[in-house]
Design a protein around this motif. Structure first.
Motif, PDB file in Angstrom:
ATOM      1  N   HIS A   2       0.839  -1.196   0.000  1.00 30.03           N
ATOM      2  CA  HIS A   2       0.000   0.000   0.000  1.00 30.03           C
ATOM      3  C   HIS A   2       0.881   1.257   0.000  1.00 30.03           C
ATOM      4  O   HIS A   2       1.949   1.269   0.615  1.00 30.03           O
ATOM      5  CB  HIS A   2      -0.895  -0.031   1.254  1.00 30.03           C
ATOM      6  CG  HIS A   2      -1.937   1.034   1.280  1.00 30.03           C
ATOM      7  ND1 HIS A   2      -1.697   2.276   1.802  1.00 30.03           N
ATOM      8  CD2 HIS A   2      -3.219   1.037   0.855  1.00 30.03           C
ATOM      9  CE1 HIS A   2      -2.790   3.012   1.708  1.00 30.03           C
ATOM     10  NE2 HIS A   2      -3.734   2.279   1.131  1.00 30.03           N
ATOM     11  N   TRP A   3       0.420   2.319  -0.666  1.00 32.28           N
ATOM     12  CA  TRP A   3       1.216   3.540  -0.769  1.00 32.28           C
ATOM     13  C   TRP A   3       1.578   4.105   0.604  1.00 32.28           C
ATOM     14  O   TRP A   3       2.675   4.616   0.798  1.00 32.28           O
ATOM     15  CB  TRP A   3       0.504   4.594  -1.624  1.00 32.28           C
ATOM     16  CG  TRP A   3      -0.839   5.042  -1.104  1.00 32.28           C
ATOM     17  CD1 TRP A   3      -2.065   4.530  -1.446  1.00 32.28           C
ATOM     18  CD2 TRP A   3      -1.091   6.061  -0.135  1.00 32.28           C
ATOM     19  NE1 TRP A   3      -3.063   5.174  -0.745  1.00 32.28           N
ATOM     20  CE2 TRP A   3      -2.494   6.127   0.057  1.00 32.28           C
ATOM     21  CE3 TRP A   3      -0.290   6.933   0.582  1.00 32.28           C
ATOM     22  CZ2 TRP A   3      -3.098   7.018   0.934  1.00 32.28           C
ATOM     23  CZ3 TRP A   3      -0.885   7.829   1.464  1.00 32.28           C
ATOM     24  CH2 TRP A   3      -2.269   7.870   1.628  1.00 32.28           C
ATOM     25  N   TYR A   4       0.667   4.008   1.572  1.00 33.97           N
ATOM     26  CA  TYR A   4       0.960   4.563   2.900  1.00 33.97           C
ATOM     27  C   TYR A   4       2.111   3.802   3.559  1.00 33.97           C
ATOM     28  O   TYR A   4       2.986   4.410   4.185  1.00 33.97           O
ATOM     29  CB  TYR A   4      -0.272   4.543   3.803  1.00 33.97           C
ATOM     30  CG  TYR A   4       0.032   5.167   5.147  1.00 33.97           C
ATOM     31  CD1 TYR A   4       0.021   6.550   5.301  1.00 33.97           C
ATOM     32  CD2 TYR A   4       0.398   4.383   6.242  1.00 33.97           C
ATOM     33  CE1 TYR A   4       0.342   7.136   6.518  1.00 33.97           C
ATOM     34  CE2 TYR A   4       0.727   4.961   7.458  1.00 33.97           C
ATOM     35  CZ  TYR A   4       0.695   6.337   7.590  1.00 33.97           C
ATOM     36  OH  TYR A   4       1.026   6.911   8.790  1.00 33.97           O
ATOM     37  N   GLU A   5       2.118   2.477   3.405  1.00 30.18           N
ATOM     38  CA  GLU A   5       3.187   1.680   4.007  1.00 30.18           C
ATOM     39  C   GLU A   5       4.543   2.034   3.403  1.00 30.18           C
ATOM     40  O   GLU A   5       5.551   2.072   4.106  1.00 30.18           O
ATOM     41  CB  GLU A   5       2.901   0.181   3.852  1.00 30.18           C
ATOM     42  CG  GLU A   5       1.618  -0.282   4.521  1.00 30.18           C
ATOM     43  CD  GLU A   5       1.474   0.176   5.968  1.00 30.18           C
ATOM     44  OE1 GLU A   5       2.463   0.122   6.725  1.00 30.18           O
ATOM     45  OE2 GLU A   5       0.372   0.611   6.348  1.00 30.18           O
ATOM     46  N   LYS A  19      -2.307   7.274   8.682  1.00 33.50           N
ATOM     47  CA  LYS A  19      -2.975   6.797   7.466  1.00 33.50           C
ATOM     48  C   LYS A  19      -4.382   7.387   7.375  1.00 33.50           C
ATOM     49  O   LYS A  19      -4.813   7.851   6.309  1.00 33.50           O
ATOM     50  CB  LYS A  19      -3.029   5.262   7.484  1.00 33.50           C
ATOM     51  CG  LYS A  19      -3.616   4.648   6.235  1.00 33.50           C
ATOM     52  CD  LYS A  19      -3.548   3.125   6.315  1.00 33.50           C
ATOM     53  CE  LYS A  19      -4.136   2.484   5.080  1.00 33.50           C
ATOM     54  NZ  LYS A  19      -4.112   1.016   5.188  1.00 33.50           N
ATOM     55  N   GLU A  23      -5.772   9.658   4.318  1.00 30.62           N
ATOM     56  CA  GLU A  23      -6.915   9.188   3.535  1.00 30.62           C
ATOM     57  C   GLU A  23      -8.087  10.158   3.635  1.00 30.62           C
ATOM     58  O   GLU A  23      -8.810  10.374   2.661  1.00 30.62           O
ATOM     59  CB  GLU A  23      -7.314   7.780   3.979  1.00 30.62           C
ATOM     60  CG  GLU A  23      -6.308   6.738   3.500  1.00 30.62           C
ATOM     61  CD  GLU A  23      -6.604   5.321   3.964  1.00 30.62           C
ATOM     62  OE1 GLU A  23      -7.346   5.136   4.965  1.00 30.62           O
ATOM     63  OE2 GLU A  23      -6.082   4.391   3.316  1.00 30.62           O
TER      64      GLU A  23
END
Length: 191
Positions: A2-5, A19, A23
């Protein structure tokens, strides 16, 4: 992944928004908060009428040296608005800090020496000092950059902060300062 990770693995905890915060910004502030994502990059940025603020820019290690960062910045520069971002001072524990500064210097960014930026991280409670870099296509003043940073802090950094973190960030006047006579040495001259 995932982009956040990906962002969370690269950026220090003291600089990361949650996150949920990010979002929510993408959903509720989609008029101004944007994500540009590809297989080898993630760029989170704010675009307002008179400036662009880069919240996060990550180019994967395997894509470095392919001018991807340059291309992403060129896309933003076409808007002919000042581009502003926050950077860590050079840290000898993190060799990427100096590489990032070299990159932004090559891209024509300047160090806003008259702007001070220090805030307490809600995640770690540590005091974190960052430097402001900017690209000014029309020779915009550091005072204009300062006003843009205050707006970014209020609109983005502290957006619903109490909801996401259980407490609020400090007010903008405690975090950002402007001195006509710069107290800081030019960070980019040290490279």
């Amino acid at each position: 992944m995932h982009w956040y990770e990906k962002l969370n693995q690269y950026f220090p905890v003291v600089e990361m928004k949650s996150k949920e915060h990010m979002e929510t910004l993408l959903k509720e502030r989609s008029d101004i908060y944007h994500k540009d994502e590809g297989p080898n990059h993630i760029m989170m940025y704010v675009e307002l009428d008179n400036f662009i603020f880069i919240d996060y820019l990550l180019v994967s290690k395997q894509a470095r040296g392919q001018r991807l960062g340059h291309k992403l910045l060129e896309k933003l520069k076409q808007e002919e608005k000042p581009i502003i971002l926050e950077v860590e001072p050079i840290s000898y524990e993190d060799s990427d800090t100096e590489k990032r500064l070299h990159f932004y210097k090559r891209e024509g960014f300047e160090h806003a020496q008259s702007i001070g930026y220090t805030r307490r991280s809600l995640a770690t409670k540590e005091i974190n000092t960052l430097e402001i870099l900017y690209w000014a296509p029309n020779n915009e003043s550091e005072e204009m950059i300062y006003e843009a940073m205050k707006k970014t802090y209020d609109l983005i950094h502290t957006y619903k902060d109490h909801k996401f973190y259980g407490e609020s960030y400090q007010p903008v006047e405690e975090v950002l300062t402007f001195n006509q006579e710069p107290e800081n040495d030019n960070l980019l001259d040290q490279l």
